[in-house]
Design an enzyme around this catalytic site. Structure first.
Site, PDB file in Angstrom:
ATOM      1  N   SER A 139     -10.602   5.110  -5.849  1.00 49.48           N
ATOM      2  CA  SER A 139     -11.330   3.967  -5.297  1.00 49.48           C
ATOM      3  C   SER A 139     -12.793   4.370  -5.113  1.00 49.48           C
ATOM      4  CB  SER A 139     -10.748   3.600  -3.930  1.00 49.48           C
ATOM      5  OG  SER A 139     -11.632   2.724  -3.260  1.00 49.48           O
ATOM      6  N   TYR A 164      -7.794   7.148   4.460  1.00 52.48           N
ATOM      7  CA  TYR A 164      -7.783   6.492   3.144  1.00 52.48           C
ATOM      8  C   TYR A 164      -8.895   7.064   2.258  1.00 52.48           C
ATOM      9  CZ  TYR A 164      -7.870   2.991  -0.528  1.00 52.48           C
ATOM     10  OH  TYR A 164      -7.842   2.373  -1.759  1.00 52.48           O
TER      11      TYR A 164
HETATM   12  N1  NAP Z   1      -7.118  -3.723  -4.258  1.00 52.28           N
HETATM   13  C1  NAP Z   1      -8.309  -3.118  -4.364  1.00 52.28           C
HETATM   14  O1  NAP Z   1      -9.384  -3.756  -4.282  1.00 52.28           O
HETATM   15  C2  NAP Z   1      -8.386  -1.638  -4.622  1.00 52.28           C
HETATM   16  C3  NAP Z   1      -9.670  -1.050  -4.625  1.00 52.28           C
HETATM   17  C4  NAP Z   1      -9.761   0.314  -4.865  1.00 52.28           C
HETATM   18  C5  NAP Z   1      -8.627   1.045  -5.124  1.00 52.28           C
HETATM   19  N2  NAP Z   1      -7.393   0.456  -5.102  1.00 52.28           N
HETATM   20  C6  NAP Z   1      -6.224   1.298  -5.397  1.00 52.28           C
HETATM   21  O2  NAP Z   1      -5.383   0.620  -6.312  1.00 52.28           O
HETATM   22  C7  NAP Z   1      -4.048   1.121  -6.188  1.00 52.28           C
HETATM   23  C8  NAP Z   1      -3.078  -0.049  -6.201  1.00 52.28           C
HETATM   24  O3  NAP Z   1      -3.305  -0.859  -5.068  1.00 52.28           O
HETATM   25  P1  NAP Z   1      -3.195  -2.454  -5.081  1.00 52.28           P
HETATM   26  O4  NAP Z   1      -4.513  -2.968  -4.638  1.00 52.28           O
HETATM   27  O5  NAP Z   1      -2.613  -2.932  -6.344  1.00 52.28           O
HETATM   28  O6  NAP Z   1      -2.197  -2.673  -3.830  1.00 52.28           O
HETATM   29  P2  NAP Z   1      -0.702  -3.247  -3.718  1.00 52.28           P
HETATM   30  O7  NAP Z   1      -0.625  -4.610  -4.309  1.00 52.28           O
HETATM   31  O8  NAP Z   1      -0.358  -3.084  -2.273  1.00 52.28           O
HETATM   32  O9  NAP Z   1       0.156  -2.246  -4.604  1.00 52.28           O
HETATM   33  C9  NAP Z   1       0.483  -0.949  -4.154  1.00 52.28           C
HETATM   34  C10 NAP Z   1       1.676  -0.461  -4.899  1.00 52.28           C
HETATM   35  O10 NAP Z   1       2.024   0.852  -4.395  1.00 52.28           O
HETATM   36  C11 NAP Z   1       3.401   0.845  -4.084  1.00 52.28           C
HETATM   37  N3  NAP Z   1       3.735   1.797  -3.016  1.00 52.28           N
HETATM   38  C12 NAP Z   1       3.188   1.897  -1.785  1.00 52.28           C
HETATM   39  N4  NAP Z   1       3.821   2.851  -1.078  1.00 52.28           N
HETATM   40  C13 NAP Z   1       4.789   3.348  -1.876  1.00 52.28           C
HETATM   41  C14 NAP Z   1       5.799   4.335  -1.708  1.00 52.28           C
HETATM   42  N5  NAP Z   1       5.964   4.999  -0.561  1.00 52.28           N
HETATM   43  N6  NAP Z   1       6.623   4.597  -2.744  1.00 52.28           N
HETATM   44  C15 NAP Z   1       6.510   3.921  -3.910  1.00 52.28           C
HETATM   45  N7  NAP Z   1       5.579   2.972  -4.127  1.00 52.28           N
HETATM   46  C16 NAP Z   1       4.738   2.682  -3.117  1.00 52.28           C
HETATM   47  C17 NAP Z   1       3.691  -0.588  -3.659  1.00 52.28           C
HETATM   48  O11 NAP Z   1       5.083  -0.831  -3.679  1.00 52.28           O
HETATM   49  P3  NAP Z   1       5.722  -2.092  -2.879  1.00 52.28           P
HETATM   50  O12 NAP Z   1       5.596  -3.258  -3.805  1.00 52.28           O
HETATM   51  O13 NAP Z   1       7.143  -1.658  -2.662  1.00 52.28           O
HETATM   52  O14 NAP Z   1       4.963  -2.247  -1.613  1.00 52.28           O
HETATM   53  C18 NAP Z   1       2.913  -1.346  -4.702  1.00 52.28           C
HETATM   54  O15 NAP Z   1       3.628  -1.418  -5.920  1.00 52.28           O
HETATM   55  C19 NAP Z   1      -4.013   1.967  -4.908  1.00 52.28           C
HETATM   56  O16 NAP Z   1      -4.013   3.342  -5.280  1.00 52.28           O
HETATM   57  C20 NAP Z   1      -5.335   1.607  -4.205  1.00 52.28           C
HETATM   58  O17 NAP Z   1      -5.826   2.684  -3.439  1.00 52.28           O
HETATM   59  C21 NAP Z   1      -7.249  -0.878  -4.854  1.00 52.28           C
END
Ligand code: NAP
Length: 283
Positions: A139, A164
């Site tokens: 991120s 984080y």
């Molecule tokens: N959204 C943004 O703007 C943004 C910005 C910068 C970086 N990121 C990064 O992008 C990545 C994906 O995030 P996202 O935004 O797509 O969020 P999200 O929709 O909450 O997706 C997160 C994913 O991680 C899984 N997960 C969480 N804890 C877990 C565990 N203990 N075991 C297995 N799976 C687990 C979740 O599974 P469940 O479906 O079971 O909850 C979900 O599939 C992350 O690494 C985040 O740091 C996101």
């Protein structure tokens, strides 16, 4: 991508699911990792139907548990003879400090140690499948992070934002150290910031209380789609333009400079050693 096998964590939701969909649309064999059978099977059915690709599979593992990560790696290697692309995407934000079944702080365990352990356990199959690629979703918030070796797991004082940004800096440091260690193997390792300035509309932070949760919910209408947010992951996983490129950080499908601290090789080596100890791997 027809011949390629891609393993994607966090594939049940948000950026990971959109990445799995994008690669399935390109004809790759996609192995989605999820922790919840219901959410996993719903995402699997959706991707299979929309992509018309039958080679999409689901494996279950809670990545906060090292035992489950080890079982996942074994199950994957039993089922698949090769691995062309590993995408570490699963991540979370926790306002309060909680610990995993292994007694580790949750943010550090899922956002960093799971990337570290799963990748190391799959290196043999990635090497045998070279040229192969590792893509780590970090991120832009890593620029706010430091690695607090005196209190890596927030035992002395936990703050969600600090934990984080530290974990996302750890993703970049891990990627650069991994790329150095993998030189000459035919495996590349790169990391990225999804979105590029504007947050991505996912489940991220949706259940979080306090200021962080409030900001995430308030910004939701302005956020970009998960499909847009997945573009750089898909690019790094599939584009011939990045063939052979390793140890780089990408934003909006372009190489970018990460924080000054992320280039500190001593910090990267020390983090690797601590991570190896915490996951019981050889340093
Ligand atoms: N959204 C943004 O703007 C943004 C910005 C910068 C970086 N990121 C990064 O992008 C990545 C994906 O995030 P996202 O935004 O797509 O969020 P999200 O929709 O909450 O997706 C997160 C994913 O991680 C899984 N997960 C969480 N804890 C877990 C565990 N203990 N075991 C297995 N799976 C687990 C979740 O599974 P469940 O479906 O079971 O909850 C979900 O599939 C992350 O690494 C985040 O740091 C996101």
């Amino acid at each position: 991508m027809g011949e390629k096998v891609c393993l994607i964590t966090g594939a049940t939701s948000g950026i990971g699911k959109a990445t799995a969909m994008g690669l399935a649309n390109m004809g790759a064999s996609v192995v989605m990792v999820g922790r919840d059978r219901g959410r996993g099977e719903a995402a699997l059915a959706d991707i299979k139907e929309k992509s018309a690709n039958a080679s999409v599979d689901l494996m279950l593992a809670d990545l906060s548990s090292q035992e489950e990560i080890r079982r996942l790696a074994d199950e994957f290697k039993e089922a698949y003879p090769r691995l062309d692309v590993l995408i570490n995407d699963a991540g979370l934000f926790r306002s309060e400090r909680i610990t995993t079944a292994d007694g580790l702080e949750m943010t550090f365990a899922v956002n960093h140690l799971a990337y570290f352990l799963l990748t190391n356990l799959l290196l043999d199959v990635l090497k045998a499948s070279a040229p192969s690629r590792i893509v780590n979703v970090s991120s832009g918030d890593h620029t706010n992070g430091t690695i607090d070796f005196d209190d890596l797991q927030g035992e002395k004082g936990y703050k969600g934002a600090k934990a984080y940004s530290q974990s996302k800096l750890a993703n970049v440091l891990f990627t650069y150290e991994l790329a150095r260690r993998l030189e000459g193997t035919g495996i590349t390792a790169n990391c990225l910031h999804p979105g590029g300035g504007i947050p991505v509309r996912t489940n991220f932070g949706s259940g979080v209380s306090g200021v962080f949760g409030f900001i995430v919910r308030a910004l939701r209408p302005l956020m970009i789609s998960p499909e847009k947010g997945a573009e750089t992951s898909i690019y790094l996983a599939s584009s011939p333009e990045v063939e052979g490129l390793s140890g780089r950080y990408f934003v909006k499908k372009a190489e970018a400079r990460s924080s000054d601290m992320s280039y500190d090789e001593r910090i990267a080596r020390r983090l690797w050693e601590v991570s190896a100890q915490l996951t019981k791997l050889p340093a």
